[in-house]
Scaffold this motif. Structure first.
Motif, mmCIF file in Angstrom:
data_model
loop_
_atom_site.group_PDB
_atom_site.id
_atom_site.type_symbol
_atom_site.label_atom_id
_atom_site.label_comp_id
_atom_site.label_asym_id
_atom_site.label_seq_id
_atom_site.Cartn_x
_atom_site.Cartn_y
_atom_site.Cartn_z
ATOM 1 N N ARG A 65 0.829 -1.220 0.000
ATOM 2 C CA ARG A 65 0.000 0.000 0.000
ATOM 3 C C ARG A 65 0.855 1.259 0.000
ATOM 4 O O ARG A 65 1.926 1.294 0.599
ATOM 5 C CB ARG A 65 -0.887 0.036 1.253
ATOM 6 N N TYR A 66 0.324 2.281 -0.655
ATOM 7 C CA TYR A 66 0.916 3.617 -0.569
ATOM 8 C C TYR A 66 -0.126 4.595 -0.040
ATOM 9 O O TYR A 66 0.112 5.289 0.932
ATOM 10 C CB TYR A 66 1.444 4.103 -1.924
ATOM 11 N N ARG A 67 -1.271 4.636 -0.675
ATOM 12 C CA ARG A 67 -2.308 5.595 -0.298
ATOM 13 C C ARG A 67 -2.798 5.358 1.122
ATOM 14 O O ARG A 67 -2.874 4.227 1.590
ATOM 15 C CB ARG A 67 -3.508 5.500 -1.241
ATOM 16 N N ARG A 70 0.507 7.404 5.220
ATOM 17 C CA ARG A 70 1.380 7.276 4.049
ATOM 18 C C ARG A 70 2.823 7.034 4.477
ATOM 19 O O ARG A 70 3.535 6.232 3.869
ATOM 20 C CB ARG A 70 1.280 8.512 3.156
ATOM 21 N N HIS A 127 5.916 2.852 -6.259
ATOM 22 C CA HIS A 127 5.172 3.729 -5.346
ATOM 23 C C HIS A 127 6.110 4.502 -4.414
ATOM 24 O O HIS A 127 5.705 5.514 -3.843
ATOM 25 C CB HIS A 127 4.093 2.961 -4.589
ATOM 26 N N THR A 170 6.340 8.681 -6.611
ATOM 27 C CA THR A 170 5.621 9.638 -5.768
ATOM 28 C C THR A 170 6.535 10.749 -5.270
ATOM 29 O O THR A 170 6.056 11.718 -4.690
ATOM 30 C CB THR A 170 4.960 8.925 -4.567
ATOM 31 N N ASP A 193 0.464 11.921 -6.422
ATOM 32 C CA ASP A 193 -0.448 10.778 -6.313
ATOM 33 C C ASP A 193 -1.902 11.228 -6.170
ATOM 34 O O ASP A 193 -2.813 10.467 -6.457
ATOM 35 C CB ASP A 193 -0.047 9.892 -5.128
ATOM 36 N N GLY A 194 -2.117 12.457 -5.757
ATOM 37 C CA GLY A 194 -3.462 12.997 -5.614
ATOM 38 C C GLY A 194 -4.045 13.516 -6.923
ATOM 39 O O GLY A 194 -5.242 13.791 -7.017
ATOM 40 N N GLU A 218 -5.121 12.632 -10.550
ATOM 41 C CA GLU A 218 -5.451 11.387 -11.249
ATOM 42 C C GLU A 218 -4.613 11.164 -12.502
ATOM 43 O O GLU A 218 -4.209 10.035 -12.790
ATOM 44 C CB GLU A 218 -6.946 11.330 -11.585
ATOM 45 N N ARG A 224 -1.145 10.167 -11.312
ATOM 46 C CA ARG A 224 -1.228 8.830 -10.714
ATOM 47 C C ARG A 224 -1.305 7.765 -11.810
ATOM 48 O O ARG A 224 -0.656 6.729 -11.735
ATOM 49 C CB ARG A 224 -2.427 8.730 -9.777
ATOM 50 N N SER A 227 -5.202 -2.262 -1.498
ATOM 51 C CA SER A 227 -5.641 -0.988 -2.075
ATOM 52 C C SER A 227 -6.014 -1.182 -3.548
ATOM 53 O O SER A 227 -5.721 -2.220 -4.155
ATOM 54 C CB SER A 227 -4.528 0.053 -1.955
#
Length: 117
Positions: free
Chosen positions: A9-11, A18, A43, A47, A52-53, A55, A58, A85
Motif C-alpha cells: 500500500r501507498y495511499r 502514508r 510507489h 511519488t 499521487d493525488g 489522477e 497517478r 488498495s
C-alpha cells in the motif's frame, strides 16, 4: 540480478498513514537487496515527483509501474491487516495475468511495527 516487484500500500487517509506505508515498502526493499536481488517499488520512486493525488499523474505512475512489473522476475506482495488498495489490486491482477511467480507476506500492523523497530 533478479528483479523483485514490491506490491504494498501507498495511499492512506493521513500523511502519518502514508509515511507508515513508505516505511513498510522501504523495509521490504532492504530485505530484497540483502537477498541479493533488486527491488522495484514504483510507489516509492514516482511519488517523489508525481502527485499521487492528481489522477492524471497517478495514472502515468501506475502505467510505468505496470511496465516494470512485466519486466520483473517475481513479485513480493505485502499484506498488512489483510488490506488491499486499488493500486495493489491492479498490480495483483497484472502479476496473475503475466503468470509471475511471487511471495506473499501477511502481517498485522503490530507485527510489522515490531520488526521495523
Amino acid at each position: 540480478m533478479e528483479k523483485v516487484y514490491i506490491i504494498s500500500r501507498y495511499r492512506a487517509f493521513t500523511e502519518r498513514g502514508r509515511e507508515f506505508n513508505r516505511r513498510v515498502a522501504r523495509y521490504f526493499c532492504r530485505k530484497v537487496i540483502l537477498e541479493g536481488k533488486q527491488p522495484i517499488a514504483p510507489h516509492l520512486y514516482y511519488t517523489q515527483f508525481l502527485d499521487d493525488g492528481d489522477e492524471r499523474e497517478r495514472r502515468i505512475g501506475t502505467q510505468i509501474g505496470i511496465k516494470e512489473l512485466r519486466e520483473a522476475d517475481e513479485f513480493l506482495l505485502i499484506l498488512i491487516d489483510g488490506k488491499i488498495s486499488e493500486g495493489m489490486y491492479a498490480e495483483i491482477r497484472e502479476a496473475t495475468k503475466e503468470g509471475k511467480r511471487g511471495r506473499i507476506i501477511c502481517m498485522t500492523r503490530k507485527e510489522i511495527e515490531e520488526v521495523m523497530e
